[in-house]
Motif scaffolding. Structure first.
Motif, PDB file in Angstrom:
ATOM      1  N   UNK A  23      75.588  10.647-116.826  1.00 19.43           N
ATOM      2  CA  UNK A  23      74.292  10.669-116.656  1.00 19.43           C
ATOM      3  C   UNK A  23      73.944  11.223-117.783  1.00 19.43           C
ATOM      4  N   UNK A  24      74.565  11.774-118.287  1.00 16.22           N
ATOM      5  CA  UNK A  24      74.488  12.485-119.917  1.00 16.22           C
ATOM      6  C   UNK A  24      74.492  11.855-121.031  1.00 16.22           C
ATOM      7  N   UNK A  25      74.890  10.649-121.299  1.00 15.06           N
ATOM      8  CA  UNK A  25      75.083   9.840-122.042  1.00 15.06           C
ATOM      9  C   UNK A  25      74.208   9.768-122.821  1.00 15.06           C
ATOM     10  N   UNK A  26      72.671  10.402-122.651  1.00 13.99           N
ATOM     11  CA  UNK A  26      71.382  10.043-122.956  1.00 13.99           C
ATOM     12  C   UNK A  26      70.844  11.180-122.780  1.00 13.99           C
ATOM     13  N   UNK A  27      71.077  12.654-123.656  1.00 12.31           N
ATOM     14  CA  UNK A  27      70.658  13.413-123.024  1.00 12.31           C
ATOM     15  C   UNK A  27      68.886  13.572-122.657  1.00 12.31           C
ATOM     16  N   UNK A  28      68.615  13.437-123.474  1.00 14.41           N
ATOM     17  CA  UNK A  28      66.672  13.196-124.004  1.00 14.41           C
ATOM     18  C   UNK A  28      66.239  12.160-122.245  1.00 14.41           C
ATOM     19  N   UNK A  29      67.305  11.307-122.494  1.00 18.53           N
ATOM     20  CA  UNK A  29      66.596  10.691-121.370  1.00 18.53           C
ATOM     21  C   UNK A  29      66.959  11.734-119.613  1.00 18.53           C
ATOM     22  N   UNK A  30      68.247  12.394-119.943  1.00 21.48           N
ATOM     23  CA  UNK A  30      68.592  13.567-118.785  1.00 21.48           C
ATOM     24  C   UNK A  30      67.566  14.766-118.135  1.00 21.48           C
ATOM     25  N   UNK A  31      67.039  14.870-119.410  1.00 21.35           N
ATOM     26  CA  UNK A  31      65.914  16.034-119.848  1.00 21.35           C
ATOM     27  C   UNK A  31      64.754  16.227-118.650  1.00 21.35           C
ATOM     28  N   UNK A  32      64.770  14.918-119.060  1.00 19.37           N
ATOM     29  CA  UNK A  32      63.271  14.490-118.775  1.00 19.37           C
ATOM     30  C   UNK A  32      63.504  14.297-117.812  1.00 19.37           C
ATOM     31  N   UNK A  33      64.254  13.560-116.874  1.00 14.52           N
ATOM     32  CA  UNK A  33      64.376  13.605-115.663  1.00 14.52           C
ATOM     33  C   UNK A  33      64.606  14.748-114.970  1.00 14.52           C
ATOM     34  N   UNK A  34      65.240  16.054-115.405  1.00 13.90           N
ATOM     35  CA  UNK A  34      65.284  17.104-115.300  1.00 13.90           C
ATOM     36  C   UNK A  34      63.942  18.415-114.815  1.00 13.90           C
ATOM     37  N   UNK A  35      62.819  17.443-116.069  1.00 19.73           N
ATOM     38  CA  UNK A  35      62.252  18.434-116.703  1.00 19.73           C
ATOM     39  C   UNK A  35      61.265  18.888-115.541  1.00 19.73           C
ATOM     40  N   UNK A  36      60.648  18.556-114.293  1.00 20.47           N
ATOM     41  CA  UNK A  36      60.095  18.487-113.266  1.00 20.47           C
ATOM     42  C   UNK A  36      59.992  20.025-112.654  1.00 20.47           C
ATOM     43  N   UNK A  37      61.602  19.776-112.153  1.00 22.01           N
ATOM     44  CA  UNK A  37      62.689  20.554-111.681  1.00 22.01           C
ATOM     45  C   UNK A  37      62.139  21.915-112.608  1.00 22.01           C
ATOM     46  N   UNK A  38      62.624  22.140-113.814  1.00 25.16           N
ATOM     47  CA  UNK A  38      63.044  22.735-115.110  1.00 25.16           C
ATOM     48  C   UNK A  38      61.650  23.158-115.566  1.00 25.16           C
ATOM     49  N   UNK A  39      60.472  23.259-115.375  1.00 20.81           N
ATOM     50  CA  UNK A  39      59.164  23.036-115.830  1.00 20.81           C
ATOM     51  C   UNK A  39      59.352  23.997-114.462  1.00 20.81           C
ATOM     52  N   UNK A  40      58.754  24.103-113.330  1.00 20.05           N
ATOM     53  CA  UNK A  40      57.960  24.512-112.275  1.00 20.05           C
ATOM     54  C   UNK A  40      59.236  25.921-111.968  1.00 20.05           C
ATOM     55  N   UNK A  41      60.801  25.971-112.826  1.00 20.15           N
ATOM     56  CA  UNK A  41      61.046  27.527-112.643  1.00 20.15           C
ATOM     57  C   UNK A  41      60.789  27.778-113.780  1.00 20.15           C
ATOM     58  N   UNK A  42      59.991  27.084-114.902  1.00 20.06           N
ATOM     59  CA  UNK A  42      60.251  28.629-115.826  1.00 20.06           C
ATOM     60  C   UNK A  42      61.096  28.481-117.232  1.00 20.06           C
ATOM     61  N   UNK A  43      62.715  27.713-116.831  1.00 16.07           N
ATOM     62  CA  UNK A  43      63.356  27.744-117.988  1.00 16.07           C
ATOM     63  C   UNK A  43      64.410  27.368-116.156  1.00 16.07           C
ATOM     64  N   UNK A  44      65.566  26.559-117.459  1.00 17.12           N
ATOM     65  CA  UNK A  44      66.650  26.007-116.540  1.00 17.12           C
ATOM     66  C   UNK A  44      67.965  26.102-118.105  1.00 17.12           C
ATOM     67  N   UNK A  45      69.003  25.740-117.326  1.00 16.03           N
ATOM     68  CA  UNK A  45      70.507  25.661-117.692  1.00 16.03           C
ATOM     69  C   UNK A  45      70.793  24.202-117.917  1.00 16.03           C
ATOM     70  N   UNK A  46      71.719  23.642-118.681  1.00 22.13           N
ATOM     71  CA  UNK A  46      71.836  22.753-117.938  1.00 22.13           C
ATOM     72  C   UNK A  46      73.197  23.307-119.060  1.00 22.13           C
ATOM     73  N   UNK A  47      74.647  22.376-118.327  1.00 20.15           N
ATOM     74  CA  UNK A  47      75.810  22.627-118.591  1.00 20.15           C
ATOM     75  C   UNK A  47      76.756  21.058-118.655  1.00 20.15           C
ATOM     76  N   UNK A  48      76.847  20.784-120.808  1.00 23.90           N
ATOM     77  CA  UNK A  48      77.218  19.850-120.829  1.00 23.90           C
ATOM     78  C   UNK A  48      78.630  19.333-119.983  1.00 23.90           C
ATOM     79  N   UNK A  49      78.588  18.113-120.393  1.00 24.44           N
ATOM     80  CA  UNK A  49      80.335  17.362-119.213  1.00 24.44           C
ATOM     81  C   UNK A  49      81.148  18.444-120.012  1.00 24.44           C
TER      82      UNK A  49
END
Length: 162
Positions: A23-49
């Motif tokens: 999932x994290x081969x393309x970090x930008x694509x992953x961030x775009x994928x989770x952006x809706x959830x992160x935006x609704x919370x206002x902040x998030x944490x991503x722990x890379x593999x």
């Protein structure tokens, strides 16, 4: 201290994401994928593999980082401005009458009591038209930003090179 702890415990938790290596081969694509959830919370944490090892673009053997020192306390020595305390102590004579000087920013000749004159070029600036604005007429010589940029006098000294 208990009130502070109660307040902190009442805050909702931010979502934490643990992407797989695939999932994290393309970090930008992953961030775009989770952006809706992160935006609704206002902040998030991503722990890379653990296997994720991004390329570092700098060669640490050859890079040099020069620093500059700016002594902020010496940039604006201020004194209380008295009414009609206009600056006229220029190092060279003005090419025009002082009464004809206008602000280079707003092009107004009003509020003469807060119109600074550059000690190098003689151009006028209202203290409230400067960026950042000044609250009073500064003590000592004052040099406008254009003259400082020409002479590299922005208040920086050369620091160490790392």
């Amino acid at each position: 201290m208990q009130n502070k702890d109660a307040w902190l415990s009442s805050l909702p938790s931010a979502p934490i994401f643990y992407p797989t290596t695939d999932e994290f081969k393309d970090p930008i694509a992953y961030i775009q994928k989770i952006s809706a959830t992160a935006k609704s919370a206002g902040i998030c944490k991503v722990v890379p593999p653990k296997e994720w090892n991004p390329k570092f673009a700098l060669n640490l053997e050859t890079i040099k980082f020069p620093t500059r020192i700016q002594n902020i306390a010496n940039l604006q020595k201020k004194k209380m401005s008295s009414k009609n305390a206009r600056r006229t102590n220029l190092t060279r004579p003005l090419s025009k009458n002082v009464d004809q000087v206008v602000c280079e920013v707003c092009e107004g000749g009003f509020h003469e009591e807060v119109l600074l004159l550059c000690d190098k070029c003689g151009k006028g600036y209202h203290i409230y038209c400067l960026t950042p604005p000044l609250s009073s007429i500064p003590e000592g010589d004052w040099i406008c930003i254009q003259c400082r940029q020409k002479n590299n006098e922005i208040g920086f000294e050369e620091g160490k090179v790392y």
